[in-house]
Structure formats: C-alpha cells, structure tokens
Design an enzyme around this catalytic site. Structure first.
Site, mmCIF file in Angstrom:
data_model
loop_
_atom_site.group_PDB
_atom_site.id
_atom_site.type_symbol
_atom_site.label_atom_id
_atom_site.label_comp_id
_atom_site.label_asym_id
_atom_site.label_seq_id
_atom_site.Cartn_x
_atom_site.Cartn_y
_atom_site.Cartn_z
ATOM 1 N N ARG A 132 0.849 -1.188 0.000
ATOM 2 C CA ARG A 132 0.000 0.000 0.000
ATOM 3 C C ARG A 132 0.890 1.245 0.000
ATOM 4 O O ARG A 132 1.907 1.299 0.702
ATOM 5 C CB ARG A 132 -0.905 0.040 1.236
ATOM 6 C CG ARG A 132 -2.104 -0.908 1.180
ATOM 7 C CD ARG A 132 -3.161 -0.442 0.178
ATOM 8 N NE ARG A 132 -4.323 -1.303 0.108
ATOM 9 C CZ ARG A 132 -4.509 -2.307 -0.758
ATOM 10 N NH1 ARG A 132 -3.567 -2.595 -1.639
ATOM 11 N NH2 ARG A 132 -5.625 -3.009 -0.762
ATOM 12 N N GLU A 154 -4.547 7.319 -5.274
ATOM 13 C CA GLU A 154 -4.610 6.588 -6.549
ATOM 14 C C GLU A 154 -5.781 7.081 -7.385
ATOM 15 O O GLU A 154 -6.893 7.221 -6.855
ATOM 16 C CB GLU A 154 -4.748 5.091 -6.270
ATOM 17 C CG GLU A 154 -3.511 4.532 -5.567
ATOM 18 C CD GLU A 154 -3.542 3.031 -5.347
ATOM 19 O OE1 GLU A 154 -4.578 2.394 -5.590
ATOM 20 O OE2 GLU A 154 -2.515 2.498 -4.924
ATOM 21 N N HIS A 203 -1.570 -0.027 -9.751
ATOM 22 C CA HIS A 203 -2.214 -0.951 -8.800
ATOM 23 C C HIS A 203 -2.742 -2.178 -9.562
ATOM 24 O O HIS A 203 -3.905 -2.541 -9.428
ATOM 25 C CB HIS A 203 -3.348 -0.250 -8.040
ATOM 26 C CG HIS A 203 -3.721 -0.945 -6.750
ATOM 27 N ND1 HIS A 203 -4.037 -0.285 -5.597
ATOM 28 C CD2 HIS A 203 -3.822 -2.263 -6.443
ATOM 29 C CE1 HIS A 203 -4.330 -1.141 -4.636
ATOM 30 N NE2 HIS A 203 -4.196 -2.369 -5.140
HETATM 31 N N1 LIG Z 1 -1.080 -4.470 -5.004
HETATM 32 C C1 LIG Z 1 -2.177 -5.156 -4.829
HETATM 33 O O1 LIG Z 1 -2.980 -5.290 -5.756
HETATM 34 C C2 LIG Z 1 -2.465 -5.827 -3.517
HETATM 35 C C3 LIG Z 1 -1.909 -5.389 -2.349
HETATM 36 N N2 LIG Z 1 -2.202 -6.008 -1.155
HETATM 37 C C4 LIG Z 1 -1.560 -5.489 0.041
HETATM 38 O O2 LIG Z 1 -0.456 -6.340 0.368
HETATM 39 C C5 LIG Z 1 -0.156 -6.215 1.759
HETATM 40 C C6 LIG Z 1 0.030 -7.590 2.378
HETATM 41 O O3 LIG Z 1 -1.185 -8.299 2.309
HETATM 42 P P1 LIG Z 1 -1.346 -9.703 3.059
HETATM 43 O O4 LIG Z 1 -0.116 -10.496 2.915
HETATM 44 O O5 LIG Z 1 -2.630 -10.277 2.614
HETATM 45 O O6 LIG Z 1 -1.467 -9.211 4.558
HETATM 46 P P2 LIG Z 1 -1.300 -10.062 5.895
HETATM 47 O O7 LIG Z 1 -2.137 -9.410 6.926
HETATM 48 O O8 LIG Z 1 -1.502 -11.514 5.616
HETATM 49 O O9 LIG Z 1 0.248 -9.866 6.258
HETATM 50 C C7 LIG Z 1 0.793 -8.682 6.745
HETATM 51 C C8 LIG Z 1 2.020 -9.054 7.574
HETATM 52 O O10 LIG Z 1 2.718 -7.878 7.944
HETATM 53 C C9 LIG Z 1 3.198 -8.058 9.284
HETATM 54 N N3 LIG Z 1 3.468 -6.756 9.889
HETATM 55 C C10 LIG Z 1 2.684 -6.005 10.683
HETATM 56 N N4 LIG Z 1 3.339 -4.883 11.068
HETATM 57 C C11 LIG Z 1 4.545 -4.922 10.476
HETATM 58 C C12 LIG Z 1 5.666 -4.071 10.475
HETATM 59 N N5 LIG Z 1 5.691 -2.935 11.193
HETATM 60 N N6 LIG Z 1 6.747 -4.428 9.765
HETATM 61 C C13 LIG Z 1 6.762 -5.577 9.069
HETATM 62 N N7 LIG Z 1 5.718 -6.435 9.023
HETATM 63 C C14 LIG Z 1 4.632 -6.106 9.722
HETATM 64 C C15 LIG Z 1 2.089 -8.803 9.973
HETATM 65 O O11 LIG Z 1 2.553 -9.436 11.134
HETATM 66 C C16 LIG Z 1 1.675 -9.785 8.867
HETATM 67 O O12 LIG Z 1 2.443 -10.961 8.952
HETATM 68 C C17 LIG Z 1 -1.310 -5.396 2.347
HETATM 69 O O13 LIG Z 1 -0.885 -4.058 2.487
HETATM 70 C C18 LIG Z 1 -2.395 -5.484 1.298
HETATM 71 O O14 LIG Z 1 -3.273 -4.397 1.350
HETATM 72 C C19 LIG Z 1 -3.007 -7.094 -1.087
HETATM 73 C C20 LIG Z 1 -3.587 -7.573 -2.236
HETATM 74 C C21 LIG Z 1 -3.407 -6.951 -3.522
HETATM 75 O O1 LIG Z 2 -6.956 -7.055 -2.857
HETATM 76 C C1 LIG Z 2 -6.329 -6.006 -2.620
HETATM 77 O O2 LIG Z 2 -6.011 -5.661 -1.463
HETATM 78 C C2 LIG Z 2 -5.880 -5.154 -3.729
HETATM 79 O O3 LIG Z 2 -5.075 -4.280 -3.572
HETATM 80 C C3 LIG Z 2 -6.471 -5.411 -5.051
HETATM 81 O O4 LIG Z 2 -5.664 -5.053 -6.090
HETATM 82 C C4 LIG Z 2 -7.737 -4.684 -5.203
HETATM 83 O O5 LIG Z 2 -8.024 -4.023 -4.067
HETATM 84 P P1 LIG Z 2 -9.421 -3.356 -3.941
HETATM 85 O O6 LIG Z 2 -9.543 -2.525 -5.192
HETATM 86 O O7 LIG Z 2 -10.406 -4.456 -3.882
HETATM 87 O O8 LIG Z 2 -9.330 -2.541 -2.677
#
Ligand SMILES: NC(=O)C1=CN([C@@H]2O[C@H](COP(=O)(O)OP(=O)(O)OC[C@H]3O[C@@H](n4cnc5c(N)ncnc54)[C@H](O)[C@@H]3O)[C@@H](O)[C@H]2O)C=CC1
Ligand SMILES: O=C(O)C(=O)[C@H](O)COP(=O)(O)O
Length: 327
Positions: free
Chosen positions: A237, A266, A285
């Site tokens: 993010r 964004e 994104h």
């Molecule tokens: N670019 C995109 O399209 C997408 C981006 N994301 C983003 O990816 C990121 C990770 O998602 P997930 O793996 O599903 O989340 P998750 O909740 O499974 O993992 C996050 C991890 O970060 C750790 N964490 C918490 N505070 C921390 C810190 N200060 N320093 C280092 N690690 C820390 C937590 O303990 C946890 O293990 C999120 O920000 C999510 O919004 C998710 C899906 C799509």
């Molecule tokens: O699943 C997420 O988290 C993402 O970042 C996806 O790319 C899409 O996010 P949303 O648009 O569903 O917030």
C-alpha cells in the site's frame, strides 16, 4: 418471487455471475461515465443483495436508507469503501473474498524485483529510441547473488518467499510477530530489526498492512539505511511509504531503482514526486489484475450470495459477530 441481486461495475463478463440466476433476478449496473451517488442510492434501496468492487463507495447514509438490503458481497479483499460494523447495525451482512489474489501479487512482486535489479526502467525505452546496449548503466544484477529483504511475512510475504527460494538468493525476513523465532527450514533468516536488515539488502520488498504503526513508516530514516545501489519494491500500500523520501532516495541515493504498484493517492496526482523519478517503475495498482484473480474474486462473491440465500455459512463474511448479535 426471486430476490433482486445487482452486480455493480462488474470486473468480469456476465457469465461469471450466471450461477446467481438460479436463485435471484440478476441485474448488472455498468455505468459509462462517473457513477452518481443517486444511482447507487436507488440500486442499494431496491436490491436484496449487491455485488461490488472497491470502485463503489457505500456511505453510512446509504446503508441506513437501504432497508431492503441484506448483503453486500465485495469481490476481492476486505473493503475500505464500507463501514462494516455500521452495515451490521443496519442489518446488512458484508462479505469479501480474502486471498483470491495472493499468488497473483506474489508472482508480480518477484517480476518487479527482477525488473528493478535488471534496470527495466533504463532497458525498456532503449530499442524504441534506436539505441542499443551501449551504457554501463544497463548492467543489471543477478537475483541469485542478491540479498533480498522481505518486510512482512503474512499471506503475500510468505508466497513471495516461496517463489524466491528457488532463485538461490539470500533471504532476510522482518516481521514483528516473528520476533525471536528461528526458521527451521534453513531457507531464510529472520532479522530482529529493520536497522539490521536494510544495510544488507540489494532488494527490499514491502508486504505489511496499513495500521497505526505502519502508516508512513518507510521514511527518510529507513531509506537512508539502505545499501547503495539497492532497489525497493512496494506492491502493498502507498500509505506505508513516505513517497517524497522514496523519491529523494532515488534521486540522491542510496537507491538505484524502485518498482511501485501502489500510491498514497490513486491514481497519483500530477505533483506526486515519483512521477518525475525516471528510475521508478510505476504500475497502476495492477499487481492483482489478472483474469484468473478477477475470476476467483467474482466467483467468491457469487458463492457468498448463494450461501446467504441458501441460509448456509457465508464464505468471507466480515461482520458475523455483529450480524449474529442482531439476529
Ligand atoms: N497491489 C495489490 O494489488 C495488492 C496489495 N495487497 C496489500 O499487500 C499487503 C500484504 O497483504 P497480506 O499479505 O494479505 O497481509 P497479511 O495481513 O496476511 O500480512 C501482513 C504481515 O505484515 C506483518 N506486519 C505487521 N506490522 C509490520 C511491520 N511494522 N513491519 C513488518 N511487518 C509487519 C504482519 O505481522 C503480517 O504478517 C497489504 O498491504 C495489502 O493491502 C493485497 C492484495 C493486492
Ligand atoms: O486485494 C487487494 O487488497 C488489492 O489491492 C487489489 O488489487 C484490489 O483491491 P481493492 O480494489 O479491492 O481494494
């Protein structure tokens, strides 16, 4: 009479939602221009369930007014566009499809790490401009010989780790919940602090969620600790990173390149300093933007609607506690 289910701004063809026809009258709302709030008011008020994406913000006033609405099924991860607790108080269940794009993001992240190490920012324009491999700056680095730092070992961080292991690079992981733990498989090492990790890494990739402690935490101080010539990747993010500090680290060092899929605002505004950094590979994104991921996200939302109307356990239900309390 069948309930009305409206699919708002679908991220896939109508056939992905065909199973809904068995139990509901299904309408699709695919606006050509910007959506007017009044249009959404009408849809929410007239539907028993809606399928939405993050493109449609649902306000608390709209939730309150939608007295016939029972379920909002969001395609993809947890919604940032709905107050889930308030929805429950209005008698509206909210579901999402967690994990549908975890592998998709992990694959993309590995691609971006390699793209940054191999300086795709410099390589891609060369041939079109009539140039060739004339500059030393096009010299990249092997992933195999690199040290890669993974910040956040959650669902996506783990999948990135799994995909990096076969490349043979050295892997360091910083994730606070893992403090004091030792991996028992020898594939990577935990570090206790970012201060310990960052100076060692040729590439750092960010995979934590935004919360009070992580908002803007990747700042000037941390970028200054990074190794000279290293690269930074963010598919998590934009709010995790001080974008000005990242831009300065690209312009003045220590970073040689960055790959950024997510922004504080964004799409990024024209004044976003990263737009002027030639060594930043920027994508809109789109780390999760594949046919397969969208199909899983839409399919998961359909499953939630089917389960709801069949009175079964709703997959991905977010406000179960509140809803149970209301029943
Ligand atoms: N670019 C995109 O399209 C997408 C981006 N994301 C983003 O990816 C990121 C990770 O998602 P997930 O793996 O599903 O989340 P998750 O909740 O499974 O993992 C996050 C991890 O970060 C750790 N964490 C918490 N505070 C921390 C810190 N200060 N320093 C280092 N690690 C820390 C937590 O303990 C946890 O293990 C999120 O920000 C999510 O919004 C998710 C899906 C799509
Ligand atoms: O699943 C997420 O988290 C993402 O970042 C996806 O790319 C899409 O996010 P949303 O648009 O569903 O917030």
């Amino acid at each position: 009479m069948k309930p009305l289910v409206t699919v708002i701004e679908p991220e896939g063809p109508q056939e992905w939602f065909a199973a809904l026809n068995e139990i509901a009258e299904v309408k699709f709302f695919s606006p050509r221009g910007p959506v007017r709030a009044a249009e959404i008011d009408g849809i929410l008020a007239g539907s028993a369930a809606v399928v939405i994406t993050s493109a449609t913000a649902v306000s608390n006033d709209q939730l309150l007014a939608a007295t016939g609405l029972k379920l909002i099924a969001k395609c993809g991860g947890p919604p940032s566009n709905i107050d889930v607790e308030y929805a429950a108080r209005c008698g509206v269940a909210v579901s999402c499809v967690p994990g549908a794009n975890t592998t998709t993001i992990a694959e993309y992240t590995v691609m971006l790490i390699i793209a940054a190490l191999r300086r795709f920012d410099l390589q891609l324009p060369v041939v079109r401009r009539g140039g060739w491999r004339s500059s030393d700056s096009l010299l990249g680095h092997d992933l195999r010989d690199a040290t890669v730092g993974i910040v956040g070992l959650g669902a996506i961080g783990r999948e990135v780790l799994d995909r990096l292991v076969p490349f043979g690079c050295r892997l360091l992981v910083y994730s606070p919940h893992a403090r004091g733990r030792r991996p028992d498989d020898g594939r990577f090492s935990f570090v206790e602090t970012l201060e310990e990790m960052l100076p060692q890494c040729d590439a750092v990739t960010l995979h934590c969620r935004v919360n009070e402690t992580t908002r803007g935490f990747f700042d000037e101080r941390l970028f200054k600790m990074m190794k000279a010539g290293s690269v930074f990747v963010n598919t998590a993010r934009g709010a995790l990173v001080d974008e000005r500090a990242l831009a300065r680290a690209l312009e003045n060092g220590p970073l040689s390149a960055a790959a950024v899929d997510v922004f504080q605002i964004e799409p990024p505004q024209s004044q976003n300093p990263l737009l002027r950094c030639g060594s930043a590979l920027l994508t809109p994104h789109s780390a999760g933007w594949t046919v397969e991921a969208l199909r899983r996200e839409c399919g998961g939302a359909v499953d939630s609607v089917l389960a709801f109307f069949a009175d079964k356990t709703i997959p991905g239900l977010l406000n179960e506690d509140y809803i149970r309390h209301l029943r």
